[in-house]
Design a protein around this motif. Structure first.
Motif, PDB file in Angstrom:
ATOM      1  N   ALA A  46      -5.564  -4.820   4.583  1.00 50.23           N
ATOM      2  CA  ALA A  46      -5.535  -3.905   5.573  1.00 50.23           C
ATOM      3  C   ALA A  46      -4.106  -3.938   6.102  1.00 50.23           C
ATOM      4  CB  ALA A  46      -6.210  -4.924   6.712  1.00 50.23           C
ATOM      5  N   ARG A  47      -3.151  -4.736   5.593  1.00 51.20           N
ATOM      6  CA  ARG A  47      -1.920  -4.474   5.900  1.00 51.20           C
ATOM      7  C   ARG A  47      -1.128  -3.449   5.152  1.00 51.20           C
ATOM      8  NH1 ARG A  47       2.148  -7.391   8.695  1.00 51.20           N
ATOM      9  NH2 ARG A  47       0.589  -8.819   9.183  1.00 51.20           N
ATOM     10  N   SER A  48      -1.380  -3.615   3.810  1.00 49.85           N
ATOM     11  CA  SER A  48      -0.791  -2.672   2.987  1.00 49.85           C
ATOM     12  C   SER A  48      -1.674  -2.643   1.689  1.00 49.85           C
ATOM     13  CB  SER A  48       0.538  -2.834   2.341  1.00 49.85           C
ATOM     14  OG  SER A  48       1.260  -2.095   1.361  1.00 49.85           O
ATOM     15  N   GLU A  49      -1.929  -1.492   1.153  1.00 55.25           N
ATOM     16  CA  GLU A  49      -2.817  -1.338  -0.334  1.00 55.25           C
ATOM     17  C   GLU A  49      -1.995  -2.002  -1.400  1.00 55.25           C
ATOM     18  OE1 GLU A  49      -5.298   2.089  -2.809  1.00 55.25           O
ATOM     19  OE2 GLU A  49      -3.890   2.451  -1.001  1.00 55.25           O
ATOM     20  N   SER A  50      -0.916  -1.903  -1.511  1.00 58.03           N
ATOM     21  CA  SER A  50       0.097  -2.378  -2.541  1.00 58.03           C
ATOM     22  C   SER A  50      -0.051  -4.199  -2.538  1.00 58.03           C
ATOM     23  CB  SER A  50       1.590  -1.874  -2.576  1.00 58.03           C
ATOM     24  OG  SER A  50       2.143  -2.372  -1.518  1.00 58.03           O
ATOM     25  N   LEU A  51       0.163  -4.404  -1.375  1.00 60.51           N
ATOM     26  CA  LEU A  51      -0.211  -5.993  -1.142  1.00 60.51           C
ATOM     27  C   LEU A  51      -1.193  -6.496  -1.417  1.00 60.51           C
ATOM     28  CD1 LEU A  51       2.188  -6.608   2.184  1.00 60.51           C
ATOM     29  CD2 LEU A  51       2.842  -7.203  -0.242  1.00 60.51           C
ATOM     30  N   GLY A  52      -2.453  -5.687  -1.396  1.00 60.79           N
ATOM     31  CA  GLY A  52      -3.626  -6.135  -1.475  1.00 60.79           C
ATOM     32  C   GLY A  52      -4.016  -6.151  -3.059  1.00 60.79           C
ATOM     33  N   PHE A  53      -3.550  -5.226  -3.706  1.00 59.84           N
ATOM     34  CA  PHE A  53      -3.717  -5.308  -5.226  1.00 59.84           C
ATOM     35  C   PHE A  53      -2.836  -6.416  -5.703  1.00 59.84           C
ATOM     36  CE2 PHE A  53      -5.187  -0.757  -4.784  1.00 59.84           C
ATOM     37  CZ  PHE A  53      -6.350  -0.980  -5.438  1.00 59.84           C
ATOM     38  N   LEU A  54      -1.742  -6.631  -5.296  1.00 57.84           N
ATOM     39  CA  LEU A  54      -1.033  -7.833  -5.691  1.00 57.84           C
ATOM     40  C   LEU A  54      -1.545  -9.164  -5.528  1.00 57.84           C
ATOM     41  CD1 LEU A  54       1.776  -8.700  -7.077  1.00 57.84           C
ATOM     42  CD2 LEU A  54       2.792  -8.662  -4.729  1.00 57.84           C
ATOM     43  N   GLY A  55      -2.017  -9.381  -4.356  1.00 60.07           N
ATOM     44  CA  GLY A  55      -2.674 -10.524  -4.112  1.00 60.07           C
ATOM     45  C   GLY A  55      -4.144 -10.746  -4.803  1.00 60.07           C
ATOM     46  N   LEU A  56      -4.755  -9.570  -5.060  1.00 63.14           N
ATOM     47  CA  LEU A  56      -5.918  -9.408  -6.044  1.00 63.14           C
ATOM     48  C   LEU A  56      -5.549 -10.000  -7.364  1.00 63.14           C
ATOM     49  CD1 LEU A  56      -8.877  -8.831  -6.055  1.00 63.14           C
ATOM     50  CD2 LEU A  56      -8.492  -6.671  -6.777  1.00 63.14           C
ATOM     51  N   ALA A  57      -4.539  -9.404  -7.802  1.00 65.93           N
ATOM     52  CA  ALA A  57      -3.952  -9.804  -9.473  1.00 65.93           C
ATOM     53  C   ALA A  57      -3.629 -11.256  -9.387  1.00 65.93           C
ATOM     54  CB  ALA A  57      -2.808  -8.917  -9.575  1.00 65.93           C
ATOM     55  N   PHE A  58      -2.954 -11.741  -8.326  1.00 69.47           N
ATOM     56  CA  PHE A  58      -2.742 -13.418  -8.403  1.00 69.47           C
ATOM     57  C   PHE A  58      -4.074 -14.088  -8.277  1.00 69.47           C
ATOM     58  CE2 PHE A  58       1.680 -12.487  -6.390  1.00 69.47           C
ATOM     59  CZ  PHE A  58       2.350 -12.757  -7.584  1.00 69.47           C
ATOM     60  N   ALA A  59      -5.007 -13.768  -7.325  1.00 67.48           N
ATOM     61  CA  ALA A  59      -6.175 -14.461  -7.275  1.00 67.48           C
ATOM     62  C   ALA A  59      -7.011 -14.267  -8.859  1.00 67.48           C
ATOM     63  CB  ALA A  59      -7.016 -13.691  -6.342  1.00 67.48           C
ATOM     64  N   ALA A  60      -6.827 -13.069  -9.384  1.00 66.14           N
ATOM     65  CA  ALA A  60      -7.708 -12.983 -10.698  1.00 66.14           C
ATOM     66  C   ALA A  60      -6.998 -13.895 -11.789  1.00 66.14           C
ATOM     67  CB  ALA A  60      -7.569 -11.451 -11.104  1.00 66.14           C
ATOM     68  N   ALA A  61      -5.632 -13.871 -11.782  1.00 69.78           N
ATOM     69  CA  ALA A  61      -4.813 -15.028 -12.581  1.00 69.78           C
ATOM     70  C   ALA A  61      -5.072 -16.386 -12.354  1.00 69.78           C
ATOM     71  CB  ALA A  61      -3.211 -14.694 -12.498  1.00 69.78           C
ATOM     72  N   ALA A  62      -4.946 -16.588 -11.214  1.00 69.38           N
ATOM     73  CA  ALA A  62      -5.353 -17.994 -10.773  1.00 69.38           C
ATOM     74  C   ALA A  62      -6.821 -18.361 -11.413  1.00 69.38           C
ATOM     75  CB  ALA A  62      -5.238 -18.454  -9.284  1.00 69.38           C
TER      76      ALA A  62
ATOM     77  N   LEU B 144     -10.542 -14.710  -0.217  1.00 72.81           N
ATOM     78  CA  LEU B 144     -11.090 -13.675  -0.054  1.00 72.81           C
ATOM     79  C   LEU B 144     -10.532 -12.927   1.409  1.00 72.81           C
ATOM     80  CD1 LEU B 144     -13.205 -11.281  -0.697  1.00 72.81           C
ATOM     81  CD2 LEU B 144     -14.863 -12.799   0.371  1.00 72.81           C
ATOM     82  N   ASN B 145     -10.558 -13.915   2.441  1.00 69.37           N
ATOM     83  CA  ASN B 145      -9.948 -13.325   3.737  1.00 69.37           C
ATOM     84  C   ASN B 145      -8.375 -12.984   3.499  1.00 69.37           C
ATOM     85  OD1 ASN B 145     -12.462 -13.823   4.989  1.00 69.37           O
ATOM     86  ND2 ASN B 145     -11.806 -15.834   5.534  1.00 69.37           N
ATOM     87  N   LEU B 146      -7.744 -13.666   2.672  1.00 72.00           N
ATOM     88  CA  LEU B 146      -6.401 -13.500   2.392  1.00 72.00           C
ATOM     89  C   LEU B 146      -6.229 -11.998   1.770  1.00 72.00           C
ATOM     90  CD1 LEU B 146      -3.335 -14.111   2.719  1.00 72.00           C
ATOM     91  CD2 LEU B 146      -3.719 -15.325   0.416  1.00 72.00           C
ATOM     92  N   VAL B 147      -6.979 -11.956   0.912  1.00 70.13           N
ATOM     93  CA  VAL B 147      -6.885 -10.561   0.017  1.00 70.13           C
ATOM     94  C   VAL B 147      -7.236  -9.363   1.239  1.00 70.13           C
ATOM     95  CG1 VAL B 147      -7.853  -9.062  -1.786  1.00 70.13           C
ATOM     96  CG2 VAL B 147      -7.070 -11.705  -2.270  1.00 70.13           C
ATOM     97  N   GLU B 148      -8.513  -9.464   1.922  1.00 61.31           N
ATOM     98  CA  GLU B 148      -8.941  -8.635   2.712  1.00 61.31           C
ATOM     99  C   GLU B 148      -7.689  -8.114   3.869  1.00 61.31           C
ATOM    100  OE1 GLU B 148     -12.372  -9.948   4.680  1.00 61.31           O
ATOM    101  OE2 GLU B 148     -13.555  -9.591   2.616  1.00 61.31           O
ATOM    102  N   ASP B 149      -6.950  -9.341   4.166  1.00 60.37           N
ATOM    103  CA  ASP B 149      -5.949  -9.122   5.286  1.00 60.37           C
ATOM    104  C   ASP B 149      -4.681  -8.399   4.647  1.00 60.37           C
ATOM    105  OD1 ASP B 149      -7.405 -10.199   7.158  1.00 60.37           O
ATOM    106  OD2 ASP B 149      -6.228 -12.205   6.799  1.00 60.37           O
TER     107      ASP B 149
END
Length: 345
Positions: free
Chosen positions: A93-109, A85-90
């Motif tokens: 905060a850095r980039s919206e595209s990176l946030g959605f990409l991290g959220l997609a990886f978290a959902a797949a995992a 959760l902290n990684l996705v929030e970071d």
């Protein structure tokens, strides 16, 4: 010197002859001289039938070790989830595209982890169902309950409905469901119809695994390679046997099966039986053949075969009653015959 009894010539007697005495087998008395002793034979239908004794579950107290590992696992899961959760929030905060990409990886995992947990739970439940079915069948063989036998056969047919090789056997059993058959006879009928082709395939799997282990361990130059190959071959063999008899073991299921197989060997004295068979083989003049051609490969193959026979007893949903249990001596003869054919020019 003891008095020798003269040989009596064959003759016929009547049952009401006063010179004919009917005595029990346990009677140690001696009849009078000149009389004929008749010992009635036991009726085969009244003799007890050897069946597998059902295992009685052991009652245990509160498991503190289970509570400890469950609590540690919960903390690890909470920590992992909080870190993700902290990684996705970071990332957001850095980039919206990176946030959605991290959220997609978290959902797949998360989805993959859910599927894996569901498969492991299904595999454990399937193994528990087979174990309970084995115990219920053993109880029906003892009680001869018709209603309970029909319930066991119905559950057994449901367990084997995905195997196309058993379609004719399932149809035959369903035709006999309404027949007047005793409970124990119904279980034996189900064993002959459903388990006979599976037992033949199980014997082929065990024999193939034993031959493979025998060949590899006979030619491999390192002991570490022998140990690794025997371990992998044994796991593969046990998994194939479980799949053959209707189980769907995952990682946790395989760990449970290995525990049951090793426990079965410890209880039944399987390793001691294998040692005695090997000593018997060596004592009948096969030592020279082993030393010239096979080395320790045949011995490793025999131990693998004994492990496979124990796995058959554990994974089979019905106890051996109407069908004979596969013998290690038969597999040993097949193994030696196969190795002799390969060694001959």
């Amino acid at each position: 010197m003891s008095e020798k009894t003269p040989h009596r010539r064959p003759a016929t007697f009547k049952l009401d002859d006063p010179g004919v005495v009917v005595m029990d087998p346990d009677d140690t008395g001696r009849p009078a001289r000149g009389t004929v002793r008749i010992t009635p034979e036991s009726d085969p239908s009244l003799l007890p039938v050897l069946i597998d004794t059902p295992l009685v579950p052991v009652r245990r107290g509160f498991r503190w070790g289970t509570l400890f590992f469950s609590a540690v696992g919960g903390l690890v899961l909470l920590g992992t989830g909080l870190g993700i959760l902290n990684l996705v929030e970071d990332l957001f905060a850095r980039s919206e595209s990176l946030g959605f990409l991290g959220l997609a990886f978290a959902a797949a995992a998360t989805l993959a982890l859910t599927v894996v947990i569901a498969r492991e739970a299904f595999g454990l439940a399937r193994l528990a169902t087979i174990e309970k079915l084995h115990l219920r069948a053993a109880e029906v063989l003892l009680s001869d309950d018709r209603a309970a036998s029909r319930a066991v056969v119905a559950d057994l047919v449901k367990l084997a409905h995905q195997n196309p090789q058993l379609a004719r056997a399932r149809a035959a059993l369903q035709n006999h469901t309404d027949d007047i058959i005793d409970g124990a006879d119904m279980i034996k009928l189900a064993e002959r119809e459903l388990m006979s082709p599976l037992d033949q395939e199980a014997r082929r799997l065990v024999s193939s695994a034993a031959q493979r282990v025998s060949v590899v361990t006979a030619v491999s130059p390192r002991a570490l390679i022998d140990v690794a190959f025997v371990f992998v071959a044994s796991l593969r063999m046990i998994r194939q046997l479980a799949l053959l008899y209707g189980g769907r073991p995952g990682t946790l299921g395989m760990i449970r099966l290995m525990r049951h197989v090793i426990g079965h060997l410890a209880i039944t004295g399987g390793m001691a039986a294998s040692d005695s068979l090997i000593q018997q083989m060596l004592g009948h003049g096969i030592a020279a053949k082993l030393s010239q051609r096979l080395g320790e490969g045949v011995l490793n193959g025999l131990l693998t075969a004994r492990l496979g026979l124990a796995a058959i007893d554990v994974t089979r949903p019905l106890p051996f009653t109407a069908l004979p249990r596969p013998a290690l001596a038969d597999l040993a003869r097949d193994l030696l015959k196969k190795r002799d054919d390969e060694a001959s020019p």
